[in-house]
Design an enzyme around this catalytic site. Structure first.
Site: not given
Length: 356
Positions: A244, A328, A330
């Site tokens: 990001c 993202h 994750e």
């Protein structure tokens, strides 16, 4: 109690107050996720922003002990269509209203969130004022507000922390990191050193790392010249990964350009395509700035692209051992499609190789 939301284009929205009672000025954005409001509230990338949830019912499963992306609420204010007064979930510890009050964060509900979202999509991200009285001074207050340039530094880690693991030794720079990134690294067996924002290159290189990651975070990447300089100093010294804001920082350090998007990408349902495998991932995203893919330097390979609007979602620089993604991997909240990206990078680091 009545609450009033003024938008930069002159729109006045009347609703009901919940959470803390506190007048706030901020930037207003929307999130398209159907769930995950606790993670959204605690995501540091939302600093100085009022978040409008497009899903109409919010608060129905309350707040629990597990779904935090940071210690505190990070949003400036929270706007929803319908606030669920009586949550129902076996992990629920408190209501959304009580959570907002405990952290001093105001909210507004009973408003037309669809109309606000359409305005933001048509006009672009705007400034806004949340207050409790109709006032002729609203537009003056909005016009004098400017988005701060220090949001990535705010509430930053004071000293580095180490989390033990038996695998690769990975550094993670706190630009406003989400706990989900740390959890994912630890789940891959990594030993993780979490570094404060202002850590120098000499200290990082002296710790014998196998790889280094630039985290997500809020604001304009160009407001972080010292981090861009840090990235340049680390080029070629060890494998680097950016998520990001970290993706944008690494691109700027390479000489590419970034720009502010009209209304950004925020939600847990954004399709991106792997340009090598042609596999489509559903991703979690939260950003208002984008890397200009046309400005990437020679030696850089575009790896991911947004299916909805064609914007750049990832790049590699094999010669400098750099990988970066705009979304993202994750998640937190969102689908787990991207977990293989971090796991693959860790495997390459552990094997002392770089697979472009």
């Amino acid at each position: 109690m009545k609450a009033y939301l003024y938008l930069e284009d002159g729109t006045l929205v009347e609703g009901e107050a919940f959470g803390a009672i506190k007048e706030t000025l901020s930037e207003i954005v929307f999130n398209t996720g159907m769930t995950g409001y606790q993670e959204i509230l605690t995501d540091p990338s939302y600093r100085e922003q009022t978040v409008v949830m497009t899903y109409p019912i919010v608060g129905n499963y309350g707040i629990n002990k597990n779904d935090f992306e940071s210690e505190d609420i990070q949003v400036k204010a929270f706007a929803v269509r319908e606030y669920s007064v009586h949550p129902s979930h076996y992990e629920c510890d408190e209501t959304l209203d009580d959570f907002l009050k405990s952290k001093g964060i105001p909210g507004i509900y009973g408003i037309d969130t669809r109309m606000i979202t359409k305005k933001i999509r048509n006009i672009g991200t705007m400034k806004c004022l949340l207050t409790y009285d109709k006032t002729s001074e609203a537009m003056e207050k909005i016009n004098t507000y400017s988005f701060p340039k220090d949001v990535a530094r705010r509430n930053a880690l004071k000293e580095k922390m180490t989390f033990d693991g038996n695998g690769a030794k990975i550094g993670l720079l706190d630009l406003g990191f989400k706990r989900g990134i740390l959890r994912e690294l630890l789940s891959c067996g990594c030993k993780v050193i979490l570094y404060p924002y202002n850590t120098g290159a000499d200290e990082i290189m002296s710790d014998g790392l196998d790889g280094f990651m630039f985290s997500n975070g809020p604001g304009d990447p160009k407001d972080n010249p010292e981090i861009i300089s840090l990235a340049k100093e680390l080029f070629g010294k060890m494998p680097l990964f950016g998520i990001c804001l970290g993706h944008q920082i690494l691109a700027l350090a390479l000489g590419a350009d970034t720009f502010k998007m009209k209304f950004g990408h925020r939600g847990s349902n954004h399709p991106v395509i792997n340009l090598k495998s042609q596999k489509v991932l559903i991703s979690s995203q939260n950003h208002g700035y984008e890397v200009d893919g046309r400005s990437l330097p020679e030696g850089t390979v575009k790896t991911y692209e947004n299916i909805n609007d064609g914007t750049l979602e990832g790049f590699d620089h094999p010669g400098l051992k750099i990988k970066a993604v705009q979304f993202h991997p994750e998640e937190g909240p969102g689908p787990v499609d991207g977990h293989e990206i971090i796991a693959g990078w860790i495997n390459n680091v552990k094997d002392d190789e770089y697979n472009a």
